[in-house]
Motif scaffolding. Structure first.
Motif, mmCIF file in Angstrom:
data_model
loop_
_atom_site.group_PDB
_atom_site.id
_atom_site.type_symbol
_atom_site.label_atom_id
_atom_site.label_comp_id
_atom_site.label_asym_id
_atom_site.label_seq_id
_atom_site.Cartn_x
_atom_site.Cartn_y
_atom_site.Cartn_z
ATOM 1 N N VAL A 1 0.824 -0.992 0.257
ATOM 2 C CA VAL A 1 -0.124 -0.387 0.304
ATOM 3 C C VAL A 1 1.067 1.074 -0.266
ATOM 4 O O VAL A 1 0.633 1.942 -0.240
ATOM 5 N N ILE A 2 1.859 0.998 0.988
ATOM 6 C CA ILE A 2 2.744 2.573 0.517
ATOM 7 C C ILE A 2 4.488 2.069 0.264
ATOM 8 O O ILE A 2 5.155 0.752 0.138
ATOM 9 N N GLY A 3 4.547 3.338 0.022
ATOM 10 C CA GLY A 3 6.381 2.988 -0.536
ATOM 11 C C GLY A 3 7.620 2.725 0.355
ATOM 12 O O GLY A 3 8.392 1.752 0.108
ATOM 13 N N HIS A 4 7.554 3.221 1.328
ATOM 14 C CA HIS A 4 8.357 3.392 2.153
ATOM 15 C C HIS A 4 7.643 3.009 3.622
ATOM 16 O O HIS A 4 6.657 3.586 4.650
ATOM 17 N N PRO A 5 8.491 1.906 4.612
ATOM 18 C CA PRO A 5 8.149 1.744 6.200
ATOM 19 C C PRO A 5 8.192 2.405 7.136
ATOM 20 O O PRO A 5 8.509 2.205 8.417
ATOM 21 N N ALA A 6 8.994 4.050 6.590
ATOM 22 C CA ALA A 6 10.098 5.155 8.134
ATOM 23 C C ALA A 6 8.516 5.278 8.100
ATOM 24 O O ALA A 6 7.841 5.996 8.255
ATOM 25 N N THR A 7 9.337 5.056 9.920
ATOM 26 C CA THR A 7 8.822 6.651 11.324
ATOM 27 C C THR A 7 9.345 7.948 11.480
ATOM 28 O O THR A 7 10.787 7.345 10.220
ATOM 29 N N ALA A 8 8.843 8.535 12.542
ATOM 30 C CA ALA A 8 9.242 9.840 11.720
ATOM 31 C C ALA A 8 10.397 9.848 13.166
ATOM 32 O O ALA A 8 10.443 8.932 14.364
#
Lengths: 319, 319, 319, 319
Positions: free
Chosen positions: D285-292
């Protein structure tokens, strides 16, 4: 013996040595009391948190208090903790303490239940009314999860319910406000409760508390090095604040032993109590380092860490 | 101006006067800064908790910081609070503070979110890396609901991330342990972070903190009576601990004004901030006593109580 | 009698009626047990928090438990609370409870002291090993200030230490995770601990807990209206969730009586316990509404408020 | 679009996908909104805690809200979180949200500062007065460290200040009392605030909340499996409580992914947010799993654990 008014000086909470079966080791307890009294302390607090009072059965509490009283032999006053959840249970302990000859009682606010300042005031008044011994309030929110409001302590000091406060709240600002409101410094309290004793349980900032006007200290690690707390107290009383701070710093370094137990593996209380007892065992004062169930014992690495702290403080292990 | 290393002395958190519409009253703020600098303070902390930083919009924060810097005019260093929930938001404030000319930054641990020491360390490191200004950690669990572990502060002091600590944790025992571990007393820090400054925010026990080796103090009520905190600081530095304690006691009594607001009716912060501003208004330093929404204002009885505390401390109201 | 495995149904924590001198009123206690058993409850929990266990001396605890057992007379199982700070003290209570004939024990995590999950596990294991009765863990963070981790409960369920859980944590999400991990719903638990009973103490959301797979409920206000909780339980078991919710809503409204005591004047526990006892007194079940010291009694207005709640719920006061 | 009154159904707090540099990935956010809307959800909550609102700069918040509104394109209402410490700062966010076209606002009690119910009431009233959009109170003590009192919520519901409540307090008993006092169940609220919406954030007990009369749910893990929450909601509305419970249990098991991050190494929030984003990334669904920042990322083992939870729930990873 009659309690000095106000009570002043170094009044350690006496550890309760246990044998490997978990019973009170009265021989070791007698030696510990001797270690403290010859160290120069001004009083003894039996059955406090550091005494593992919350871990002892009623029978064990009586045994421990009796042993402390016998060993003290009237040389210093003995305060008895009467720690339990609410009034009726505390009164059972208070009557026992009186019968055994304690010189004063130390009680906390009610715990387990949720309570209210008006109910806390009634609690202390009921204890004072039922058992004719000087009564100290023990402010220890980390254990009972409520803080004694300063206004409540003042009220109970001024109406004679309380003979003193043992402040283990860690709220040094609140304590300072109380001391200013009670009036006076350096044993010259001048307000409406001139004989009210304020003892700090914050053993890492005793110089500060005495500078602020506290009357004494109840140091857990005073079990290990009572003479140092007496030197610290004397330096404060002599106005040698730099000397007091230096002695306090040495004790702060020694106190580092409480980190000996791995926090990931045991409760914070267990780690502190375990390290004090390990130190007393290493110093040859008590026969066994055991703490009460369900506390986990310190492992060998932790005991070695305690030994290192002793050596660094010039207290040489004999084992 | 370059920040002294370590930063020492009295560094009050500057109140942010507001006009009746809730906007920053820069005229009053200029007068307040003059009041503080002529009182002898050694630095100014703009946009701290006492500055109502949590109540000011970004535009208001910039206006307030600019006014403090302009009024200070290089006579004392100005530290800027960059208080926000997490890293990216703090960086926005930090860049603004740098652009406006602040001499150092003061940041808390992340809040609103639940966090972890490893993440807190990363937070401070990211701020230090992104904005080239000395960085102070602001330990204030009552606001952010986590406590900076002593080991974390030491690590960030020793690796140069932090220039200092503003300790408003109230954990004086923990602070003492940190000071002992950092090494040295009385400005003679000798460990691996010799320029690291420890400032206490515990304004009621400053004598104690300085005796223990702290470098300075950030006193909220220093807005009202900055000269007294300077006298207190000087007495400590001169080793006149009895004189320091007496001055501290006078300030403790003055601080009683924070109880002016009825606790049943307003938040504890509101009561303290409202009383400081009421005092500054009564003393003629600021034009309006308004605090920011949604804080309730002090009522007339509370203001009269503040006036009584001023008079008792020898600070005569002019209104 | 043998405890059903798993224990299911309505198991109220039995109030302990006191006479005006503060002693256990065994006559009233017998009538209360009759009120509960004829109301259809499936078990009785003596010496729980609602029983004022924290306020009763050891002698009073024994008197109360004996009276409950005698009145129950084997018609329903009786669980006995063994609430005390740590292992040795709990064991004293456990042995007494066994000697008096209790069918199961209910113990909390250690309190007053700070503890650790590994020590909590050791605590429950030591109790189970020393006294051969089914053991329930009582998760009540509001009283003991630690929460039993779900993983710990599972471990002790699967190794047979625990016969069940009384969950008064209020953490319904955590409880749901535990129930899913234990496997099964509607009494058809299928995991490695098929006989483990999960009882909720959250008396306002019993329909929800039973929908989620709990086995029963320990409702404090079930003292006042036991038959309603039995109807609620039966509706859930019959799959009549709308009927269950309607019954629950009526009980939620009745529960409003706990606000009768003015919060500004008494502790939250005191208000709840006082209102339950006032209700039982108004209904003619017990002879006196007294609660134990140092709890303040409800005033006349509060009692009138309790009466209004009874009437609104169709429970007509007889006094 | 006009907000339904009351708002009902499934209203997920929309995750904010980030690119590797930490900027909002609007492409991924658009795809996520599509995933949610095609999953059948009844509304979207942008800029909530699960959206990492506390980690986003003002510019990033605007970008994210704009992207959600554009992707929703009027198909479902969009609520905008306006999360900040106090009134003036919240108003800045509220005006931006209104300008961008949000359909309603969601605000918490003040945080960082200590506050009081009277001040909290003033806070919500000031927001409602200044920005003409329906206002939801967001009760989230774990973040703001105060609990909205039930009486306060009722007062603000009845006087029209609030359009609804998002309850993430975890206090299900208190919520039940509120629902009973508000009157009615199953969308048939009949009291003085008939259009007031109660949405639960307790995503593990949605069946229970709807049985109790809640109007909808704001489920964080609804980002991952929105269709399941819609099925759960529909089952409840149809009175199929057994079916609802079974669906809820499947979601409880899926939710186990939040334990993927090692608690010893990262904050609890980070672990939950990281696992949701890892799941959305694994599902394509989303391109990257990054969190802030400063959240630590999940490691490979944790991501594998998330994948296992997806597979077990029948949600097959595509990466």
């Amino acid at each position: 013996m009659a309690l000095p008014t106000p009570l002043t000086g170094v009044v350690p909470p006496v550890c309760t040595p246990l044998d490997p079966r978990g019973e009170v080791d009265t021989g070791s307890l007698g030696r510990l009391v001797e270690h403290l009294v010859t160290g120069g302390v001004h009083g003894l607090f039996a059955l406090g948190s550091t005494s593992e009072v919350a871990y002892l059965t009623d029978a064990q509490r009586a045994t421990a208090l009796e042993a402390v009283l016998k060993a003290a032999d009237g040389r210093v006053p003995v305060l008895a903790g009467v720690i339990d959840t609410t009034t009726a249970r505390v009164l059972d302990h208070a009557r026992t303490a009186q019968a055994l000859g304690a010189d004063a009682l130390v009680a906390t606010a009610p715990f387990y239940t949720r309570t209210h300042p008006k109910e806390i005031a009634g609690h202390f008044r009921a204890i004072r009314a039922a058992v004719d011994l000087p009564l100290f309030a023990y402010d220890i929110p980390v254990a009972v999860h409520s803080k004694l409001p300063g206004a409540l302590v003042r009220e109970l000091a001024e109406d004679g319910t309380l003979a003193g406060l043992k402040d283990s709240s860690g709220d040094e600002g609140g304590l300072r406000r109380l001391l200013v409101e009670l009036g006076g410094r350096d044993g010259r309290r001048i307000g409406p409760a001139p004989d009210f004793a304020v003892l700090t349980g914050s053993e890492l900032t005793v110089d500060a508390a005495l500078l602020a006007g506290a009357d004494g200290v109840v140091p857990g690690i005073g079990n290990v090095d009572p003479a140092a707390y007496v030197r610290l107290y004397d330096a404060c009383r002599a106005g040698d604040w730099a000397g007091a701070a230096a002695e306090q710093e040495r004790l702060v370094a020694l106190f580092g032993m409480v980190d000996a137990g791995p926090e990931a593996e045991m409760g914070r209380s267990s780690s502190a109590l375990g390290s004090f007892k390990a130190a007393l065992h290493l110093l040859g004062v008590i026969g066994h380092p055991a703490t009460a169930a369900p506390q986990l014992p310190l492992g060998p690495e932790s005991v070695a860490e305690v030994a290192r702290h002793l050596t660094a403080a010039g207290l040489e292990p004999v084992r």
